[in-house]
Design a protein around this motif. Structure first.
Motif, PDB file in Angstrom:
ATOM      1  N   ILE A  25      -7.663  10.594  -1.507  1.00 62.62           N
ATOM      2  CA  ILE A  25      -7.743   9.150  -1.313  1.00 62.62           C
ATOM      3  C   ILE A  25      -9.163   8.822  -0.845  1.00 62.62           C
ATOM      4  O   ILE A  25      -9.716   9.525   0.006  1.00 62.62           O
ATOM      5  CB  ILE A  25      -6.728   8.665  -0.261  1.00 62.62           C
ATOM      6  CG1 ILE A  25      -5.293   8.893  -0.755  1.00 62.62           C
ATOM      7  CG2 ILE A  25      -6.944   7.189   0.092  1.00 62.62           C
ATOM      8  CD1 ILE A  25      -4.239   8.662   0.316  1.00 62.62           C
TER       9      ILE A  25
ATOM     10  N   LYS B 222       1.164   9.457  -5.530  1.00 65.95           N
ATOM     11  CA  LYS B 222       1.137  10.734  -4.810  1.00 65.95           C
ATOM     12  C   LYS B 222      -0.217  11.436  -4.998  1.00 65.95           C
ATOM     13  O   LYS B 222      -0.310  12.544  -5.541  1.00 65.95           O
ATOM     14  CB  LYS B 222       2.281  11.642  -5.252  1.00 65.95           C
ATOM     15  CG  LYS B 222       3.677  11.104  -4.941  1.00 65.95           C
ATOM     16  CD  LYS B 222       4.761  12.065  -5.400  1.00 65.95           C
ATOM     17  CE  LYS B 222       6.137  11.615  -4.944  1.00 65.95           C
ATOM     18  NZ  LYS B 222       6.515  10.261  -5.393  1.00 65.95           N
TER      19      LYS B 222
ATOM     20  N   TYR C 223       1.880  14.540   0.685  1.00 64.36           N
ATOM     21  CA  TYR C 223       0.779  14.101   1.538  1.00 64.36           C
ATOM     22  C   TYR C 223       0.170  15.254   2.329  1.00 64.36           C
ATOM     23  O   TYR C 223      -0.980  15.176   2.748  1.00 64.36           O
ATOM     24  CB  TYR C 223       1.256  13.003   2.495  1.00 64.36           C
ATOM     25  CG  TYR C 223       0.115  12.353   3.261  1.00 64.36           C
ATOM     26  CD1 TYR C 223      -0.680  11.390   2.654  1.00 64.36           C
ATOM     27  CD2 TYR C 223      -0.184  12.725   4.562  1.00 64.36           C
ATOM     28  CE1 TYR C 223      -1.738  10.805   3.332  1.00 64.36           C
ATOM     29  CE2 TYR C 223      -1.241  12.148   5.251  1.00 64.36           C
ATOM     30  CZ  TYR C 223      -2.011  11.193   4.628  1.00 64.36           C
ATOM     31  OH  TYR C 223      -3.060  10.622   5.301  1.00 64.36           O
TER      32      TYR C 223
ATOM     33  N   THR D  21       0.832  -1.209   0.000  1.00 65.89           N
ATOM     34  CA  THR D  21       0.000   0.000   0.000  1.00 65.89           C
ATOM     35  C   THR D  21       0.863   1.254   0.000  1.00 65.89           C
ATOM     36  O   THR D  21       0.572   2.228  -0.723  1.00 65.89           O
ATOM     37  CB  THR D  21      -0.930  -0.014   1.219  1.00 65.89           C
ATOM     38  OG1 THR D  21      -1.615  -1.272   1.288  1.00 65.89           O
ATOM     39  CG2 THR D  21      -1.962   1.098   1.131  1.00 65.89           C
TER      40      THR D  21
ATOM     41  N   LEU E 149       1.002   4.383  -2.834  1.00 64.06           N
ATOM     42  CA  LEU E 149       0.828   5.790  -2.470  1.00 64.06           C
ATOM     43  C   LEU E 149       2.009   6.630  -2.950  1.00 64.06           C
ATOM     44  O   LEU E 149       1.825   7.729  -3.499  1.00 64.06           O
ATOM     45  CB  LEU E 149       0.682   5.921  -0.951  1.00 64.06           C
ATOM     46  CG  LEU E 149      -0.623   5.411  -0.329  1.00 64.06           C
ATOM     47  CD1 LEU E 149      -0.540   5.465   1.185  1.00 64.06           C
ATOM     48  CD2 LEU E 149      -1.817   6.226  -0.812  1.00 64.06           C
TER      49      LEU E 149
ATOM     50  N   CYS F 266      -0.836   5.422   5.238  1.00 63.48           N
ATOM     51  CA  CYS F 266      -0.899   6.887   5.240  1.00 63.48           C
ATOM     52  C   CYS F 266      -0.041   7.474   6.351  1.00 63.48           C
ATOM     53  O   CYS F 266       0.630   8.507   6.163  1.00 63.48           O
ATOM     54  CB  CYS F 266      -2.346   7.351   5.380  1.00 63.48           C
ATOM     55  SG  CYS F 266      -3.344   7.165   3.884  1.00 63.48           S
TER      56      CYS F 266
ATOM     57  N   CYS G  54      -2.966  16.161   0.843  1.00 67.78           N
ATOM     58  CA  CYS G  54      -3.838  15.018   0.515  1.00 67.78           C
ATOM     59  C   CYS G  54      -4.996  14.944   1.502  1.00 67.78           C
ATOM     60  O   CYS G  54      -4.824  15.128   2.709  1.00 67.78           O
ATOM     61  CB  CYS G  54      -3.027  13.725   0.560  1.00 67.78           C
ATOM     62  SG  CYS G  54      -3.950  12.258   0.071  1.00 67.78           S
TER      63      CYS G  54
END
Length: 639
Positions: free
Chosen positions: A508, A504, A541, A496, A500, A532, A544
């Motif tokens: 999500i 990028k 992130y 996972t 990610l 995460c 995000c």
């Protein structure tokens, strides 16, 4: 203890915390009895609910020296007939989860015998009762609860004084067990179970219940009248019963559903929204029509005194709900922006890279298919990550049909026909002689996985997502060929994390649908949360946003929803067609769970119900709404 609760309830934020509490109580009692040179008698349960308790007891044995030399156990029940080495056997379950990992004396283990001749069962049951009495009775009894309110296999209609016996399983119970047996037709129709009276003879009872799917029956058992229709209500008569719950299983208790009715509460934004929506629902009124008299007459005087007038409170909650509605789930382009737009549009970057995690190959379109289509139509770079193969949810007939197609195709084009003929023969022969509950061969599992992949490609292609944006992760925890999976591993999380870091994403989406009866959604969500948190310090992130969707098994309540995406009639129909692309799950899914409706029907009914709820509260009327909750970054989230 709340005055409305007739059984003491202890509520924990997380199921794991509840399990550790019960394990610590059991461990303390075992040690106490050991210090007194006495035996400790435990009544044990099976199923997914007590697994974390057993895991913690095993850890305490290995790391903190907890000995089980002075422990005697009696299990609640066993299917009949059932061989002890079968996958669904409770003997096997207890060995795998507890007995094989601790120092208990094998002669101190007692489990109902599913191998007996039918005529020998009454004598066995009588002897089981005598064995319990001979050791002085059960000190601590561990219980789960079924959707019918059964404890052990004491189905509705069981008497309060019933003893260990053979029973016929309820239709709902057999349906709930269907996934363990790869189909309801393979579930035994009978079982041997301790009776309600046997259970009530325990000195201390801990009943564990986790997840939204247990919330209704928990509330009925704790706050409702005693009735044989819900055998768990008999526990109201037991002096030392405690329900140990996570917040999801406790949500229908009055203390969580409407705590203002019971006493003072702390009025934060979330509680105010919940109270106002509850009031509007109680009175069947739109929010903006609620009056001060309504608040006063329904135990919300304190809210008025603390926050302000009914008009101010109504407007505050109405505006919040209105602000959650957006047709632009990933933000607006410049040409679509309007001055003074209060809605949450998240349009600092446009278009966005969007990553949708789908636990099974169809959860994406079932739970957020309308939003997925909207994101693709609006020009965002949409990726879908299928976390598991979903191969166990394919009927054997479909595997045979696809093997035959492959053989015919290769014979027609003269492509390695001998090897394909051999595969076709293996699949047909294996499935022809397959026994109930038997794990598929690797070849059959591969074919079933390819069927699910092909359907996922068809559904996303129709939705506007090209095949090169699909990611089939095949997370190792799932690939057991059985309903029971392996624990989440470092390899699952690393897979996972790698995805990610490759994509990028700016957004999500992950499944927060934790009532999935097989636990796959919960495990997949844990992998996303942990991944995460490993990348949270990376620059990309910081911008995000993580949204949680539901729909396959449950829906977010309006007071929880932070983004509501409305769907037009045409968009809802497109969502339905996308779901239809998953032909192996159409008409009748292999593991439908407790809901008899097809998945497309569940999704549409839930989406329409959300829009109808918004409409009843006085907001705009839409054909359907998909709701989302934003994850706050908590390392454990809502698990």
């Amino acid at each position: 203890m709340s005055p409305s609760e007739k059984i003491p309830c202890q509520v924990f934020r997380l199921a794991r915390e509840a399990s550790h509490y019960v394990a610590s109580e059991i461990a303390a009692f075992i040690r106490q009895r050991s210090d007194e040179a006495k035996m400790c008698v435990l009544g044990l349960a099976t199923g997914s609910t007590p697994v974390s308790v057993y895991n913690e007891l095993v850890r305490l044995h290995r790391e903190e020296g907890l000995s089980f030399k002075n422990v005697i156990t009696f299990n609640l029940d066993e299917y009949f007939p059932m061989q002890p080495n079968e996958l669904q056997s409770y003997v096997r379950f207890m060995n795998e989860h507890l007995f094989d990992h601790i120092d208990i004396e094998r002669g101190n283990i007692h489990i109902p015998d599913g191998t007996l001749a039918e005529e020998d069962v009454p004598e066995f049951c009588q002897r089981y009762e005598e064995q319990i009495a001979e050791v002085g009775g059960i000190d601590i009894q561990l219980l789960g609860i079924g959707r019918t309110g059964h404890i052990g296999f004491n189905e509705p209609g069981s008497g309060r004084n019933s003893r260990t016996r053979m029973i016929t399983l309820d239709r709902v119970t057999r349906g709930d067990a269907a996934s363990d047996f790869f189909g309801e037709e393979y579930v035994p129709r009978r079982a041997i179970t301790m009776g309600v009276g046997t259970i009530a003879g325990a000195a201390q009872i801990y009943l564990l219940a986790f997840g939204e799917g247990k919330a209704q029956v928990v509330a009925q058992s704790v706050e409702g009248p005693i009735t044989p229709n819900i055998p768990a209500t008999y526990l109201q008569e037991h002096p030392n019963t405690r329900f140990v719950l996570d917040e999801a299983a406790a949500e229908n208790l009055a203390r969580l559903r409407c705590p203002w009715v019971l006493g003072d509460v702390e009025w934060d934004d979330a509680t105010i929204r919940k109270a106002v929506i509850w009031l509007a629902t109680q009175l069947d009124k739109p929010i903006l029509k609620l009056t001060e008299e309504d608040y006063n007459e329904e135990s919300l005087q304190e809210l008025l005194a603390t926050v302000g007038s009914a008009y101010e409170i109504n407007l505050r909650v109405f505006r919040h709900l209105q602000s959650t509605i957006t047709g632009w789930p990933a933000g607006k382009p410049e040409h679509a922006k309007q001055p003074g737009d209060r809605r949450q549009t998240y349009d600092d970057v446009f278009p966005k890279r969007v990553l949708i995690f789908s636990p099974h190959p169809d959860d994406d379109v079932i739970s957020m298919g309308g939003t997925l289509i909207r994101l693709a139509d609006q020009g965002h770079e949409v990726h879908v990550a299928y976390q598991t193969s979903g191969n166990i949810a394919v009927f054997d007939d479909d595997a045979i049909r696809f093997a035959e197609f492959a053989a015919e195709f290769n014979r027609h084009f003269n492509i390695d026909h001998e090897r394909v003929d051999s595969l076709e023969s293996h699949v047909e022969q294996f499935l022809k002689h397959k026994t109930a509950g038997q794990v598929d061969s690797p070849e059959v599992q591969s074919i079933k996985g390819m069927i699910r992949r092909g359907e996922a490609r068809a559904a996303t292609r129709y939705s506007g997502v090209p095949s090169e944006k699909l990611h089939f992760l095949d997370m190792p925890f799932y690939e057991t060929g059985r309903v029971r999976k392996k624990p989440l591993s470092e390899e699952d999380i690393a897979i996972t994390v790698d995805l990610l870091e490759k994509i990028k994403p700016h957004q999500i989406y992950a499944a927060g649908d934790l009532s999935d009866p097989h636990g796959t959604h919960r495990t997949c969500l844990s992998a996303v949360f942990q991944a995460c948190n490993r990348v949270k310090e990376q620059d990309w992130y910081h911008k995000c946003v993580v949204w949680l969707y539901r729909g396959a098994w449950q829906e977010w309540s309006p007071h929880q929803i932070e983004m509501a995406v409305p769907l037009s009639p045409r968009e809802l129909m497109r969502k339905r067609i996308a779901i239809f692309k998953h032909q192996s799950q159409k008409d009748k899914a292999l593991f439908p769970g407790s809901d008899p409706r097809e998945f497309w029907q569940r999704a549409e009914d839930r989406n329409r119900a959300t829009s109808e709820f918004y409409d009843a509260l006085g907001l705009a009327e839409y054909e359907a709404i998909e709701g989302f909750v934003r994850w706050n970054g908590d390392a454990e989230g809502i698990l």
